[in-house]
Design a protein around this motif. Sequence first.
Motif, PDB file in Angstrom:
ATOM      1  N   ARG A  35      44.111  55.301  12.294  1.00 39.81           N
ATOM      2  CA  ARG A  35      43.213  56.466  12.317  1.00 39.81           C
ATOM      3  C   ARG A  35      43.916  57.679  12.934  1.00 39.81           C
ATOM      4  O   ARG A  35      43.770  58.807  12.452  1.00 39.81           O
ATOM      5  CB  ARG A  35      41.944  56.137  13.105  1.00 39.81           C
ATOM      6  CG  ARG A  35      40.981  55.193  12.389  1.00 39.81           C
ATOM      7  CD  ARG A  35      39.806  54.824  13.295  1.00 39.81           C
ATOM      8  NE  ARG A  35      38.911  53.872  12.678  1.00 39.81           N
ATOM      9  CZ  ARG A  35      37.846  54.174  11.945  1.00 39.81           C
ATOM     10  NH1 ARG A  35      37.546  55.446  11.735  1.00 39.81           N
ATOM     11  NH2 ARG A  35      37.086  53.234  11.423  1.00 39.81           N
ATOM     12  N   HIS A  39      44.760  61.338  11.295  1.00 34.28           N
ATOM     13  CA  HIS A  39      44.333  62.608  11.880  1.00 34.28           C
ATOM     14  C   HIS A  39      45.513  63.554  12.084  1.00 34.28           C
ATOM     15  O   HIS A  39      45.319  64.767  12.226  1.00 34.28           O
ATOM     16  CB  HIS A  39      43.631  62.364  13.216  1.00 34.28           C
ATOM     17  CG  HIS A  39      42.170  62.063  13.093  1.00 34.28           C
ATOM     18  ND1 HIS A  39      41.271  62.923  12.508  1.00 34.28           N
ATOM     19  CD2 HIS A  39      41.440  60.979  13.478  1.00 34.28           C
ATOM     20  CE1 HIS A  39      40.068  62.391  12.537  1.00 34.28           C
ATOM     21  NE2 HIS A  39      40.137  61.205  13.116  1.00 34.28           N
ATOM     22  N   ASP A 484      37.796  60.033  17.775  1.00 34.12           N
ATOM     23  CA  ASP A 484      37.429  59.378  16.518  1.00 34.12           C
ATOM     24  C   ASP A 484      38.268  58.133  16.266  1.00 34.12           C
ATOM     25  O   ASP A 484      37.804  57.188  15.641  1.00 34.12           O
ATOM     26  CB  ASP A 484      37.574  60.347  15.350  1.00 34.12           C
ATOM     27  CG  ASP A 484      37.178  59.702  14.020  1.00 34.12           C
ATOM     28  OD1 ASP A 484      36.055  59.156  13.948  1.00 34.12           O
ATOM     29  OD2 ASP A 484      37.994  59.711  13.084  1.00 34.12           O
ATOM     30  N   SER A 485      39.486  58.104  16.753  1.00 41.03           N
ATOM     31  CA  SER A 485      40.338  56.928  16.575  1.00 41.03           C
ATOM     32  C   SER A 485      39.922  55.787  17.497  1.00 41.03           C
ATOM     33  O   SER A 485      40.261  54.631  17.245  1.00 41.03           O
ATOM     34  CB  SER A 485      41.798  57.294  16.859  1.00 41.03           C
ATOM     35  OG  SER A 485      42.237  58.307  15.989  1.00 41.03           O
ATOM     36  N   PRO A 488      34.841  55.548  16.624  1.00 47.86           N
ATOM     37  CA  PRO A 488      34.527  56.329  15.408  1.00 47.86           C
ATOM     38  C   PRO A 488      33.049  56.565  15.161  1.00 47.86           C
ATOM     39  O   PRO A 488      32.667  57.622  14.656  1.00 47.86           O
ATOM     40  CB  PRO A 488      35.167  55.505  14.285  1.00 47.86           C
ATOM     41  CG  PRO A 488      35.414  54.150  14.863  1.00 47.86           C
ATOM     42  CD  PRO A 488      35.624  54.337  16.320  1.00 47.86           C
ATOM     43  N   GLN A 492      31.592  60.471  15.163  1.00 48.35           N
ATOM     44  CA  GLN A 492      30.876  61.067  14.030  1.00 48.35           C
ATOM     45  C   GLN A 492      29.554  61.671  14.510  1.00 48.35           C
ATOM     46  O   GLN A 492      29.141  62.741  14.049  1.00 48.35           O
ATOM     47  CB  GLN A 492      30.624  60.013  12.946  1.00 48.35           C
ATOM     48  CG  GLN A 492      29.897  60.527  11.711  1.00 48.35           C
ATOM     49  CD  GLN A 492      30.705  61.562  10.925  1.00 48.35           C
ATOM     50  OE1 GLN A 492      31.932  61.504  10.885  1.00 48.35           O
ATOM     51  NE2 GLN A 492      30.016  62.512  10.297  1.00 48.35           N
ATOM     52  N   SER A 505      36.527  61.965   9.988  1.00 50.70           N
ATOM     53  CA  SER A 505      37.782  61.294   9.649  1.00 50.70           C
ATOM     54  C   SER A 505      38.614  62.089   8.648  1.00 50.70           C
ATOM     55  O   SER A 505      39.817  61.837   8.495  1.00 50.70           O
ATOM     56  CB  SER A 505      37.511  59.894   9.093  1.00 50.70           C
ATOM     57  OG  SER A 505      36.663  59.960   7.963  1.00 50.70           O
TER      58      SER A 505
END
Length: 669
Positions: A35, A39, A484-485, A488, A492, A505
């Motif tokens: 992830r 990004h 987010d990694s 997640p 969001q 993402s």
Amino acid sequence: MNKSPVLVTCGLPYTNGPCHIGHLRTYVPADFYVRFLRHCGEEVVFICGSDNHGTPVVISSEAEGISPREICERYHTHFYETFRKMEVIFDRFGMTDDPANHKRTRSIVTDLINNGYIYEKTVSQCYCPHCEMFLPDRYVEGTCPHCGEKARGDECDQGCGKHLEPGEVLDPVCKICGEKAEMREQDHFFFKLGDFNDFLKGFLPELKGTLNARNYAMGWINEGLHDWCITRTLDWGVKFPGRDDLVVYVWVDAPIGYMAFTEEWAEKTGGNWEQFWKGDAPITHFIGQDIIYHHCIFWPALLKGSGYSTPYSIVASGMVKIDDRTFSKSRGYVVWTNDDYLDLGLSPDYLRYYLLSYTSHTKELNFSWREFQARVNNELVDTLGNFIYRTVHFASKKLGGIPDIGADEEILEEIKKRTALAESAAREYEFKSSIEEMMALASFGNTYIQTNAPWKMIKEDREGAEKVIRNCLQIVKALALLFDSVIPEKAQNIWEQLGYVDKISDHNLSEVTDGFSGTKLNKPEILFEKIEDEKIAEYESTMNMRVEQAKQKENRTTTTKEEKKMISIDEFANVEMKTAKILEAEKIEGSDKLLKIQVDLGDEKRQIVSGIAKFYNPEELIGTDVIVVTNLKPAKLFGVESQGMILAAGDEASLLTPKRDVSPGTKVL
């Protein structure tokens, strides 16, 4: 940023049991890494699958009375669904028993044969006279010849961790029946691992990844490499080319699964699998520490010998403990991903955060419910969640949305600094350090908003309060992109609170300092809930009960074993043995070991199946007096019912017979 795409794989979960926290020690960090790279704008293909072959699957399937394929499909689905619940999302999750892997494995083995790296050799292998079969590795238990600890037939799993070739384990015992095994000769095929010693000495120092992977591997190289037996006597697995009686060793076809699954991904998406396995695009393997040997020595040698590309980096995780105790399913020191966590309604993001932030990736990770509670409450709730909620709530309720001004340069510089440090650590596989940089940004935000106190400032200086909150919102946006990694699902949620309607993402880390496209904010929500002491006590009691049940089971097993050593005269009297005369004998179709025998017991005739076909012709047995155990429960062997047991002794099944003539049916006293 790498210009070429990156292939990331995870060690394959074995389809012989459910997912536990030990599995996640590898898969969650790998997902974080994938992830994070995405990004950063990199193209990443994320591959995994289930490992379906080997003896344990066969044993489990026999115990359940179903086919090995059925049990593999069940656990394959279980892992696929569990990983998705934990937000570990692969581009392809295949099965090693699917046609693609069978085909690629036979192709690679054939290449190795043609290149002169595989040879045939007669070896001594464990054989169980009682079960009348050669014993694959996992059917054997004994003593490690290197350290003296209890060991499996293929590995010293309780001691030094060394790989063991067939026949190396001392004092072998059959795990099926518990009887002593013996050594018998059989033909097998070997891989010339020793021929790759010089190659590996050059390969390992250049291998990227974690130091523990390289250092462990170099230690084995320095000890000297031995050729590997790469065939097993099983029906379940990839057939060795040209042989129907042998399958390829599971540690040959399992890593080849990485390649086969990449082929399946390419076929589905139109991608190019050869850029990784026949080209220069980097391959990164995430594995557990217990399989370093297979991935750093055996696997690169197989690839080199068959003409494929070798790995760019190997990332090995440390082991897992439970409450400072060695991880052990049999002793109850285990946390099952579904039963003990997800099914209780606990957030997958909480566990992801704990696994990534607790310790360095290469060090031992200890899971404790109390420590888990402390990290969730103190870090996710009080630091990260508190700052985000205070900021969004104030902006929404007091300012009506995002102030239409830019962020201060001082704030942007802090965001850039922490983002760069987090990226650098992530690329070095220092995931704990990466998250510490993210959390440091959240702490900076907390200190900033507390020091400036916009709830007081707004009474006299609305513009000043707007400037403070605008700066805080910029930090929130950066935190959403960074975290987010890690978490997640919650990231969001943060993204949507900031007014965005697309997927976080899809955005790049370069946007951490970008402004907002509008001023609208969605309803602020509390992201994280504290875990109360009562819940932790409940979770701990479940584990304690499991540990206690395991102890009781072990005590019962120990008592049973001790009782088996000596029996009373009354117990022996329960065994009914009589003399009998063999009337008829014939071979059972499909078996080279079993004979169907009709015996006369005086007052009745019985049918008995006996495993003596290799030592006697049926005709020579007719008229022979034998000793028969007559009160055994009937059993079916090869579909033929057996109503007793003919007694025999020794490796060549010498029949026990009365010294003088006695009438059939005479009781043995």
